[in-house]
Design a protein around this motif. Structure first.
Motif, PDB file in Angstrom:
ATOM      1  N   THR A 141      74.387  52.536  61.809  1.00 30.70           N
ATOM      2  CA  THR A 141      73.072  52.444  61.179  1.00 30.70           C
ATOM      3  C   THR A 141      73.148  52.149  59.691  1.00 30.70           C
ATOM      4  O   THR A 141      72.133  51.869  59.065  1.00 30.70           O
ATOM      5  N   SER A 201      71.127  49.193  57.848  1.00 33.83           N
ATOM      6  CA  SER A 201      70.300  48.500  58.840  1.00 33.83           C
ATOM      7  C   SER A 201      68.820  48.711  58.535  1.00 33.83           C
ATOM      8  O   SER A 201      68.427  49.654  57.851  1.00 33.83           O
ATOM      9  N   GLY A 202      67.984  47.809  59.102  1.00 37.02           N
ATOM     10  CA  GLY A 202      66.545  47.978  58.956  1.00 37.02           C
ATOM     11  C   GLY A 202      66.040  47.662  57.565  1.00 37.02           C
ATOM     12  O   GLY A 202      65.642  48.554  56.820  1.00 37.02           O
ATOM     13  N   CYS A 205      62.335  50.399  59.660  1.00 42.15           N
ATOM     14  CA  CYS A 205      63.374  51.114  60.399  1.00 42.15           C
ATOM     15  C   CYS A 205      62.729  52.179  61.268  1.00 42.15           C
ATOM     16  O   CYS A 205      61.923  52.983  60.790  1.00 42.15           O
ATOM     17  N   GLY A 230      69.199  44.277  62.144  1.00 40.32           N
ATOM     18  CA  GLY A 230      67.760  44.405  61.978  1.00 40.32           C
ATOM     19  C   GLY A 230      67.263  44.079  60.591  1.00 40.32           C
ATOM     20  O   GLY A 230      66.749  44.954  59.889  1.00 40.32           O
ATOM     21  N   TYR A 240      64.352  47.179  62.638  1.00 43.96           N
ATOM     22  CA  TYR A 240      65.459  47.853  63.318  1.00 43.96           C
ATOM     23  C   TYR A 240      64.892  49.027  64.099  1.00 43.96           C
ATOM     24  O   TYR A 240      64.196  49.881  63.541  1.00 43.96           O
ATOM     25  N   ASN A 289      66.133  52.023  66.937  1.00 45.33           N
ATOM     26  CA  ASN A 289      67.204  52.665  67.688  1.00 45.33           C
ATOM     27  C   ASN A 289      66.647  53.922  68.344  1.00 45.33           C
ATOM     28  O   ASN A 289      66.214  54.854  67.659  1.00 45.33           O
ATOM     29  N   PHE A 307      66.018  43.883  65.756  1.00 49.91           N
ATOM     30  CA  PHE A 307      67.075  44.515  66.539  1.00 49.91           C
ATOM     31  C   PHE A 307      66.474  45.713  67.255  1.00 49.91           C
ATOM     32  O   PHE A 307      65.870  46.590  66.623  1.00 49.91           O
TER      33      PHE A 307
END
Length: 232
Positions: free
Chosen positions: A113, A116-117, A121, A144, A148, A150, A174
């Motif tokens: 992570t 990311s984003g 996020c 992402g 992003y 998850n 992502f």
């Protein structure tokens, strides 16, 4: 003043204001901080240089116009964060989200992570994103650039995700480990890219270990070593 609608303008004040329509806050985060579930944060047209977090509030944060109401991350982290179990009543609507640069690894999350984003996020949360322009964000760590997600099941509707980039996965979007069916609909994913020259997947969209419904989505002009448009 106790809401339920909190008002934000460029000329507002975070120190002395109450958040009422005639005494607005200056920052979107101030409106979020004072809100409770089912409240609304109403944001006038303007540019707001900040990085916001919904902080578990299931609220509506609504901009006046998606082209003229801008949240600018100033290249200092993710622009909008959902990381406290927000549900689909946590709504972000009517903004341009720009100049995000990914976030620092949070406790309990692994190195994947890191960075990311860039624009939005989402961690273990199910927000609704609609009527957004998400552009010119970067995920310099892994994945992402624009969005992003998850472990969540976001609803992404009537959005333009363009000109974002990520280092390896999902220049535009992502999505990983969505188990209850994330939704991407009535949107345009265009001009997104991957930075890594060879180990790169899903210039427009990267989907990993997820259940997702995609309908009425235009994916064009994206680039990656593998899966320029979509990589599954």
């Amino acid at each position: 003043y106790s809401g339920p609608t909190w008002y934000i303008t460029e000329g507002g004040n975070d120190t002395t204001a109450t958040g009422a329509s005639d005494d607005p806050f200056r920052s979107i985060q101030s409106g979020i901080n004072f809100s409770s579930d089912a409240d609304s944060v109403t944001v006038a047209a303007g540019t707001y240089v900040e990085n916001i977090n919904f902080r578990g509030r299931n609220i509506k944060v609504v901009g006046e116009d998606w082209e003229t109401t801008i949240i600018d991350g100033d290249s200092s982290g993710t622009v909008v964060m959902f990381d406290s179990g927000e549900n689909n009543m946590a709504i972000l609507d009517g903004f341009t989200i720009q100049n995000g640069s990914g976030y620092i690894t949070l406790p309990g999350w692994n190195e994947f992570t890191l960075g990311s984003g860039g624009g939005v996020c989402i961690l273990d949360s199910d927000p609704t994103l609609r009527n957004l322009i998400i552009e010119n964000n970067i995920a310099p760590g892994i994945a992402g650039g624009g969005i992003y997600s998850n472990g969540g099941d976001p609803i992404i509707s009537h959005c333009i995700v363009k000109n974002n980039s990520a280092y390896i996965h999902g220049g535009g979007i992502f999505i990983q480990e969505s188990s209850n069916n994330a939704t991407l609909e009535h949107s345009e994913i265009t001009g997104n890219s991957i930075i890594h020259p060879t180990s790169s997947f899903g210039g427009g969209i990267k989907i990993s270990y997820s259940s997702i419904t995609i309908k009425n989505v235009t994916v064009s002009g994206n680039s990656a070593y593998t899966g320029g448009g979509i990589n599954l």
